[in-house]
Write a protein that holds these residues in place. Structure first.
Motif, PDB file in Angstrom:
ATOM      1  N   ASP A 114      39.447  44.816  40.991  1.00 32.93           N
ATOM      2  CA  ASP A 114      38.964  43.633  41.689  1.00 32.93           C
ATOM      3  C   ASP A 114      38.802  42.404  40.799  1.00 32.93           C
ATOM      4  OD1 ASP A 114      36.812  44.677  40.363  1.00 32.93           O
ATOM      5  OD2 ASP A 114      35.502  44.796  42.098  1.00 32.93           O
ATOM      6  N   VAL A 115      39.587  42.358  39.721  1.00 34.68           N
ATOM      7  CA  VAL A 115      39.741  41.146  38.928  1.00 34.68           C
ATOM      8  C   VAL A 115      41.234  40.834  38.945  1.00 34.68           C
ATOM      9  CG1 VAL A 115      39.585  40.103  36.624  1.00 34.68           C
ATOM     10  CG2 VAL A 115      37.739  41.591  37.462  1.00 34.68           C
ATOM     11  N   TRP A 116      41.555  39.604  39.356  1.00 39.25           N
ATOM     12  CA  TRP A 116      42.942  39.192  39.510  1.00 39.25           C
ATOM     13  C   TRP A 116      43.193  37.994  38.616  1.00 39.25           C
ATOM     14  CZ3 TRP A 116      39.430  39.105  43.701  1.00 39.25           C
ATOM     15  CH2 TRP A 116      39.347  40.327  44.377  1.00 39.25           C
ATOM     16  N   GLN A 127      41.757  33.670  35.617  1.00 34.20           N
ATOM     17  CA  GLN A 127      41.249  34.467  36.739  1.00 34.20           C
ATOM     18  C   GLN A 127      41.381  33.674  38.033  1.00 34.20           C
ATOM     19  OE1 GLN A 127      37.771  36.688  35.769  1.00 34.20           O
ATOM     20  NE2 GLN A 127      37.281  37.130  37.899  1.00 34.20           N
ATOM     21  N   ILE A 128      41.741  34.376  39.110  1.00 37.68           N
ATOM     22  CA  ILE A 128      41.830  33.779  40.440  1.00 37.68           C
ATOM     23  C   ILE A 128      40.865  34.513  41.365  1.00 37.68           C
ATOM     24  CG2 ILE A 128      44.159  32.855  40.142  1.00 37.68           C
ATOM     25  CD1 ILE A 128      45.276  35.323  41.578  1.00 37.68           C
ATOM     26  N   ASP A 129      40.593  33.916  42.519  1.00 37.28           N
ATOM     27  CA  ASP A 129      39.546  34.427  43.411  1.00 37.28           C
ATOM     28  C   ASP A 129      39.981  35.538  44.362  1.00 37.28           C
ATOM     29  OD1 ASP A 129      37.697  32.660  42.320  1.00 37.28           O
ATOM     30  OD2 ASP A 129      38.204  31.090  43.760  1.00 37.28           O
ATOM     31  N   ASN A 130      41.290  35.685  44.576  1.00 39.44           N
ATOM     32  CA  ASN A 130      41.773  36.652  45.560  1.00 39.44           C
ATOM     33  C   ASN A 130      42.999  37.377  45.036  1.00 39.44           C
ATOM     34  OD1 ASN A 130      40.022  35.938  47.889  1.00 39.44           O
ATOM     35  ND2 ASN A 130      40.997  33.949  47.594  1.00 39.44           N
ATOM     36  N   GLU A 170      46.224  42.742  37.647  1.00 43.62           N
ATOM     37  CA  GLU A 170      44.945  43.202  38.181  1.00 43.62           C
ATOM     38  C   GLU A 170      44.262  44.064  37.130  1.00 43.62           C
ATOM     39  OE1 GLU A 170      46.150  43.475  42.886  1.00 43.62           O
ATOM     40  OE2 GLU A 170      46.321  45.305  41.693  1.00 43.62           O
TER      41      GLU A 170
END
Length: 163
Positions: free
Chosen positions: A156-158, A142-145, A123
Motif C-alpha cells: 500500500d505504498v505506490w 510517492q503517489i496517493d493511489n 509498489e
C-alpha cells in the motif's frame, strides 16, 4: 566483498528456483503478508519464462554461482498508459547495503528507457523504510493511489518515476 564481486545478469531457466526462494525468504523475513503480495504470484516459480514477453526483462545478482537477489521490469498490468513496473526486487540480507540496489534500479530503468516506456511504477510496504529510501534516492516519488491492478493489494505504498 565489493559490489564489483557480484554479477548482475539476465535470468536463466536454472535461476528459477533459487530466485523464487530468495523472494519468498525475504517476504517472510520482512513480515509481508503471503496473500496479496509477490509471494503468491503464479509466475514466481518460472520467472525466466514470465519475462520472455515483449518489453520485459528480469535480472539476478550472482556471486560465486549463488543467486542472492533480483529485480525486473515489465508493462504495468491492467494499465493503458506507457508505464512499466519495477518488479520483484528482493535481495538476501548478506548483499544489502553494498550499492547493489542502485545498480539494479539503474540497469532496470536503462532497459525501460530502451523499451520506450515513459515512466516506471512500483509498489512496496510502509515499513520497508530502507527500500523506500533507496527508491526515493533514485528519483521515485510517492503517489496517493495505485496504478493498474497488480493484484498486490497488501502493498500500500505506490511510487512513480518519469523516465
Amino acid at each position: 566483498m565489493t559490489p564489483s564481486d557480484y554479477i548482475i545478469r539476465e535470468i536463466k531457466e536454472t535461476d528459477n528456483e533459487p530466485i523464487a526462494n530468495v523472494i519468498r525468504d525475504v517476504i517472510i523475513e520482512m513480515g509481508v503478508p503471503k496473500t496479496g503480495s509477490a509471494y503468491e504470484d503464479k509466475a514466481l516459480d518460472d520467472l525466466h519464462e514470465f519475462y520472455k514477453k515483449e518489453k520485459a526483462i528480469y535480472f539476478v545478482i550472482e556471486h560465486k554461482g549463488q543467486i542472492l537477489g533480483g529485480g525486473g521490469i515489465s508493462q504495468l498490468d491492467n494499465f493503458e498508459g506507457n508505464t512499466c513496473e519495477l518488479q520483484k526486487m528482493y535481495f538476501s540480507p548478506e548483499i544489502r547495503g553494498k550499492g547493489l540496489g542502485t545498480k539494479m534500479i539503474t540497469k532496470c530503468l536503462e532497459k525501460a528507457k530502451e523499451f520506450g516506456f515513459d515512466e516506471c511504477y512500483l509498489e512496496t510496504m510502509p515499513y520497508m523504510k530502507v527500500a523506500r529510501a533507496l527508491y526515493q534516492k533514485n528519483g521515485f516519488i510517492q503517489i496517493d493511489n495505485p496504478m493498474g491492478n497488480t493484484c498486490h493489494y497488501s502493498c500500500d505504498v505506490w511510487m512513480i518515476k518519469k523516465l
